[in-house]
Design a protein around this motif. Sequence first.
Motif, PDB file in Angstrom:
ATOM      1  N   GLU A  63      11.574  19.740  17.318  1.00  0.00           N
ATOM      2  CA  GLU A  63      11.015  20.271  16.873  1.00  0.00           C
ATOM      3  C   GLU A  63       9.905  19.149  16.444  1.00  0.00           C
ATOM      4  O   GLU A  63       9.674  18.199  17.511  1.00  0.00           O
ATOM      5  CB  GLU A  63      12.541  19.390  16.040  1.00  0.00           C
ATOM      6  N   LEU A  64       8.705  19.951  15.933  1.00  0.00           N
ATOM      7  CA  LEU A  64       7.297  19.388  16.375  1.00  0.00           C
ATOM      8  C   LEU A  64       7.162  19.610  14.558  1.00  0.00           C
ATOM      9  O   LEU A  64       7.716  19.406  13.493  1.00  0.00           O
ATOM     10  CB  LEU A  64       6.519  20.904  16.304  1.00  0.00           C
ATOM     11  N   THR A  65       6.597  17.792  14.314  1.00  0.00           N
ATOM     12  CA  THR A  65       6.171  17.788  13.318  1.00  0.00           C
ATOM     13  C   THR A  65       4.944  17.638  12.804  1.00  0.00           C
ATOM     14  O   THR A  65       3.593  16.945  13.364  1.00  0.00           O
ATOM     15  CB  THR A  65       6.383  16.038  12.714  1.00  0.00           C
ATOM     16  N   PHE A  66       4.605  17.877  10.934  1.00  0.00           N
ATOM     17  CA  PHE A  66       2.883  18.092  11.223  1.00  0.00           C
ATOM     18  C   PHE A  66       2.419  17.683   9.774  1.00  0.00           C
ATOM     19  O   PHE A  66       3.289  17.532   8.860  1.00  0.00           O
ATOM     20  CB  PHE A  66       2.137  19.495  10.958  1.00  0.00           C
ATOM     21  N   ASP A  67       1.780  16.311   9.724  1.00  0.00           N
ATOM     22  CA  ASP A  67       1.376  15.662   8.426  1.00  0.00           C
ATOM     23  C   ASP A  67       0.630  15.384   8.650  1.00  0.00           C
ATOM     24  O   ASP A  67      -0.858  15.181   9.152  1.00  0.00           O
ATOM     25  CB  ASP A  67       2.200  13.731   8.770  1.00  0.00           C
ATOM     26  N   ALA A  68      -0.456  16.124   7.047  1.00  0.00           N
ATOM     27  CA  ALA A  68      -1.408  15.924   5.922  1.00  0.00           C
ATOM     28  C   ALA A  68      -1.433  14.770   5.508  1.00  0.00           C
ATOM     29  O   ALA A  68      -0.325  15.075   4.291  1.00  0.00           O
ATOM     30  CB  ALA A  68      -1.602  17.287   5.407  1.00  0.00           C
ATOM     31  N   THR A  69      -1.815  13.435   5.053  1.00  0.00           N
ATOM     32  CA  THR A  69      -2.064  12.311   4.900  1.00  0.00           C
ATOM     33  C   THR A  69      -2.999  12.428   4.691  1.00  0.00           C
ATOM     34  O   THR A  69      -3.833  11.885   5.095  1.00  0.00           O
ATOM     35  CB  THR A  69      -1.080  11.188   5.759  1.00  0.00           C
ATOM     36  N   SER A  70      -3.147  11.343   3.154  1.00  0.00           N
ATOM     37  CA  SER A  70      -3.850  10.730   2.131  1.00  0.00           C
ATOM     38  C   SER A  70      -3.886   9.373   1.863  1.00  0.00           C
ATOM     39  O   SER A  70      -2.654   9.014   2.031  1.00  0.00           O
ATOM     40  CB  SER A  70      -4.063  11.519   1.071  1.00  0.00           C
ATOM     41  N   TYR A  71      -4.534   9.344   1.214  1.00  0.00           N
ATOM     42  CA  TYR A  71      -3.979   7.191   1.713  1.00  0.00           C
ATOM     43  C   TYR A  71      -5.110   7.023  -0.058  1.00  0.00           C
ATOM     44  O   TYR A  71      -6.211   7.740  -0.712  1.00  0.00           O
ATOM     45  CB  TYR A  71      -4.694   6.194   3.303  1.00  0.00           C
ATOM     46  N   PRO A  72      -5.250   5.732   0.098  1.00  0.00           N
ATOM     47  CA  PRO A  72      -5.572   5.410  -1.573  1.00  0.00           C
ATOM     48  C   PRO A  72      -6.724   5.037  -1.564  1.00  0.00           C
ATOM     49  O   PRO A  72      -7.457   5.282  -3.015  1.00  0.00           O
ATOM     50  CB  PRO A  72      -4.878   3.338  -1.548  1.00  0.00           C
ATOM     51  N   THR A 113       0.751  -1.091  -0.191  1.00  0.00           N
ATOM     52  CA  THR A 113       0.101  -0.075  -0.039  1.00  0.00           C
ATOM     53  C   THR A 113       1.058   1.151  -0.154  1.00  0.00           C
ATOM     54  O   THR A 113       1.941   0.713  -0.302  1.00  0.00           O
ATOM     55  CB  THR A 113      -0.989   0.421   1.212  1.00  0.00           C
ATOM     56  N   TRP A 114       0.651   3.075   0.300  1.00  0.00           N
ATOM     57  CA  TRP A 114       0.656   3.245  -0.263  1.00  0.00           C
ATOM     58  C   TRP A 114      -0.115   4.613   0.642  1.00  0.00           C
ATOM     59  O   TRP A 114      -0.510   4.388   1.240  1.00  0.00           O
ATOM     60  CB  TRP A 114       0.765   3.595  -1.582  1.00  0.00           C
ATOM     61  N   SER A 115       1.160   5.941   1.210  1.00  0.00           N
ATOM     62  CA  SER A 115       0.384   7.514   1.203  1.00  0.00           C
ATOM     63  C   SER A 115       0.747   8.522   0.716  1.00  0.00           C
ATOM     64  O   SER A 115       2.414   7.825   0.680  1.00  0.00           O
ATOM     65  CB  SER A 115       0.314   7.128   3.165  1.00  0.00           C
ATOM     66  N   LYS A 116       0.216  10.056   0.512  1.00  0.00           N
ATOM     67  CA  LYS A 116       1.134  10.668  -0.071  1.00  0.00           C
ATOM     68  C   LYS A 116       1.314  12.035   1.386  1.00  0.00           C
ATOM     69  O   LYS A 116      -0.493  11.756   2.034  1.00  0.00           O
ATOM     70  CB  LYS A 116       0.365  11.564  -0.898  1.00  0.00           C
TER      71      LYS A 116
END
Length: 208
Positions: A146-155, A130-133
């Motif tokens: 450090e702070l990390t912000f992830d907006a992720t879309s899936y198949p 599978t994958w994500s972006k």
Amino acid sequence: MSKDREIEAKTILAKNVYQKISKAFPIKEDFQQANYYFDTDDNLLKKHNIGCRIRIFSDHAEQTLKVPDPRPVQKKFHEVIEINDKLKLEEANSLIKKAQTNDYFIFQGNIGQYLSKHFADKQKKLRLQTWSKTHRILANGPENCELTFDATSYPDGFEDYEFEIENTNPTLIKKILIQLEKKYDFKQTANNTNQNKIARAYNHRSKN
């Protein structure tokens, strides 16, 4: 090749909270990445709590293995050992193109050596599963943490929004997390804390 311990507090946020907090701190980096996840068809790596992926950025790529830390330094936050091998962009794109034909996939480099050592011939059964972006923002948070912000879309079109505090000092992570929970009105719960992004990608595979 790099091999590092990761200690991080990971929280899935509502979109409106994510948008507010991700704009509140000085941005260090802002970029897109594509994540491709590998395992055997019977989930060999998942059963050993191992995540295997290739990540492709605009101008470089890497292959990554996240494995359990045999000697964790704390118990509250998410902690793993991450092994990375750098890849040339053209090489990574070629590997993914090959993997998308549904052929078995054999990793080279230090990732391949680790898989060969621990799983022998079973590493030859790996496939792209599978994958994500992800749109990732790295920001400079309180006390230079450090702070990390992830907006992720899936198949399947699903999207989620995740916030991470990563630091080698778990006491500092806890301190910053409490501050931000209070200021931005969110709370870590069993349902939103340390949720595995690879598992989410599996849950949101295309139904076609």
